[in-house]
Design an enzyme around this catalytic site. Structure first.
Site, PDB file in Angstrom:
ATOM      1  N   ASP A  92     -16.122  90.902  57.873  1.00 35.69           N
ATOM      2  CA  ASP A  92     -15.693  91.109  59.263  1.00 35.69           C
ATOM      3  C   ASP A  92     -14.528  90.188  59.630  1.00 35.69           C
ATOM      4  OD1 ASP A  92     -15.754  92.267  61.734  1.00 35.69           O
ATOM      5  OD2 ASP A  92     -17.483  91.132  62.473  1.00 35.69           O
ATOM      6  N   HIS A 121      -6.614  94.933  57.525  1.00 33.75           N
ATOM      7  CA  HIS A 121      -7.443  95.706  56.592  1.00 33.75           C
ATOM      8  C   HIS A 121      -6.861  95.648  55.171  1.00 33.75           C
ATOM      9  CE1 HIS A 121      -9.948  96.999  59.806  1.00 33.75           C
ATOM     10  NE2 HIS A 121      -9.028  97.742  60.398  1.00 33.75           N
ATOM     11  N   SER A 141     -18.815 101.232  58.639  1.00 33.09           N
ATOM     12  CA  SER A 141     -20.152 101.576  59.125  1.00 33.09           C
ATOM     13  C   SER A 141     -20.166 102.960  59.758  1.00 33.09           C
ATOM     14  CB  SER A 141     -20.613 100.532  60.149  1.00 33.09           C
ATOM     15  OG  SER A 141     -19.913 100.699  61.367  1.00 33.09           O
ATOM     16  N   SER A 142     -21.364 103.514  59.922  1.00 34.30           N
ATOM     17  CA  SER A 142     -21.517 104.801  60.628  1.00 34.30           C
ATOM     18  C   SER A 142     -20.865 104.707  62.003  1.00 34.30           C
ATOM     19  CB  SER A 142     -23.000 105.122  60.850  1.00 34.30           C
ATOM     20  OG  SER A 142     -23.718 105.039  59.667  1.00 34.30           O
ATOM     21  N   LEU A 157     -21.553  93.912  36.371  1.00 37.65           N
ATOM     22  CA  LEU A 157     -21.729  93.803  37.831  1.00 37.65           C
ATOM     23  C   LEU A 157     -21.841  95.208  38.403  1.00 37.65           C
ATOM     24  CD1 LEU A 157     -21.401  92.092  40.562  1.00 37.65           C
ATOM     25  CD2 LEU A 157     -18.998  92.763  40.456  1.00 37.65           C
ATOM     26  N   LEU A 209     -26.362  91.782  62.461  1.00 39.06           N
ATOM     27  CA  LEU A 209     -26.415  92.596  61.243  1.00 39.06           C
ATOM     28  C   LEU A 209     -25.632  93.902  61.360  1.00 39.06           C
ATOM     29  CD1 LEU A 209     -30.123  92.028  60.149  1.00 39.06           C
ATOM     30  CD2 LEU A 209     -28.064  90.873  59.330  1.00 39.06           C
ATOM     31  N   SER A 210     -25.353  94.340  62.589  1.00 35.91           N
ATOM     32  CA  SER A 210     -24.552  95.556  62.792  1.00 35.91           C
ATOM     33  C   SER A 210     -25.022  96.723  61.908  1.00 35.91           C
ATOM     34  CB  SER A 210     -23.060  95.263  62.560  1.00 35.91           C
ATOM     35  OG  SER A 210     -22.612  94.254  63.429  1.00 35.91           O
ATOM     36  N   GLU A 217     -31.628  85.409  52.481  1.00 35.90           N
ATOM     37  CA  GLU A 217     -31.035  84.220  53.108  1.00 35.90           C
ATOM     38  C   GLU A 217     -29.713  84.624  53.756  1.00 35.90           C
ATOM     39  OE1 GLU A 217     -32.445  81.217  53.333  1.00 35.90           O
ATOM     40  OE2 GLU A 217     -34.191  81.998  52.236  1.00 35.90           O
TER      41      GLU A 217
END
Ligand code: IPE
Ligand code: IPE
Ligand code: MG
Length: 251
Positions: free
Chosen positions: A23, A40, A68-69, A134, A198-199, A210
């Site tokens: 963010d 961005h 995000s949605s 990964l 947490l959005s 954590e």
């Protein structure tokens, strides 16, 4: 210094699964008098650096909250800019990810994405499927509540088909219907830019994670910030509801 400590001391816990809410791109751009898209773009570079650091320090799963949605509510121009950068990232990075042993996975509602991006994702997931260094999980058009509702719909559907009985339902079964099926829950969550929420990110999966909140804006989040967060994680005592510290490797 912290970086050396992390590399040299194999007793220090490195999170197996690191999740990041990237963010602060807009504020970074604003602070420099630049358009939001510049934030961005720089943010996409920081994401590349986080992938490199994850490989370097032995993180096994990295989940990046990319869109995000609820981000669909942003102005169409900004959405197009972000999707353009995503397209660029997929076109330019898949080969490099593949040669570094990275497996690409995307979670979220991909039906909302442009057709060409969907194809790039499918091809990227397919070509990197057997990599094991990964897992890079990109949360795209992702919202945790939608994920939980979709999982529930599919469970009800299988109930209708007679494949599941109410008593079969358990936490383990429910998790197998989430987008993150087969991926361990995050050990560490980092959110940048000083916001402490947490959005709608991984609400189920973060139950015992954590949390580390960094004031740094995402485009400025480099390896030193990454290792600071990993070091902070090593100083935490995880309990999972027990009285004493319970470390998985001691049991
Ligand atoms: C995060 O940066 C990137 C996305 C949500 C796509 P923001 O665009 O939210 O930046 P701020 O929070 O406005 O600074
Ligand atoms: C969360 O950031 C989503 C991503 C980082 C992709 P937002 O900037 O959208 O979150 P809010 O709106 O500040 O809660
Ligand atoms: Mg934001």
């Amino acid at each position: 210094m912290i970086a050396e400590l992390l590399i040299e001391n194999d007793k220090l816990d490195i999170p197996c699964h690191l999740a990041i809410i990237m963010d602060g791109n807009g504020r970074w751009a604003k602070s420099k008098g630049l358009p939001r898209v510049a934030g961005h773009r720089k943010g996409a570079e920081a994401a590349r650096s986080a992938v490199e650091s994850s490989i370097k320090y032995g993180v096994r799963y990295l989940t990046l909250y990319s869109f995000s949605s609820e981000n669909w509510r942003r102005p169409i121009g900004e959405i197009n800019d972000i999707m353009g950068l995503l397209r660029e990232y997929l076109l330019n990075q898949i080969n490099e990810l593949d040669s570094n042993g990275v497996r690409l996975r995307v979670i979220g509602e991909r039906d909302n994405l442009d057709q060409d991006i969907k194809i790039l994702i499918e091809e990227g997931e397919k070509s990197t499927k057997s990599n094991t260094k990964l897992d890079l999980i990109i949360a795209l058009s992702y919202g945790s509540r939608a994920e939980i509702v979709n999982a529930t719909k599919r469970i009800l559907n299988n109930f209708d088909l007679g494949l599941i009985k109410p008593n079969d339902l358990s936490e383990v079964l429910f998790e197998s219907y989430l987008d993150t099926a087969g991926i361990p829950n995050p050990d560490l969550l980092i959110r940048t830019s000083g916001e402490k929420r947490l959005s709608n990110f991984l609400l189920w999966q973060l139950a015992y994670t954590e949390l580390v909140f960094s004031e740094v804006l995402w485009p400025d989040f480099g390896e030193p910030n990454f290792t600071d967060a990993l070091y902070e994680f090593t100083q935490r005592e995880r309990r999972f509801g027990e009285i004493n510290s319970l470390r998985i490797d001691e049991n």
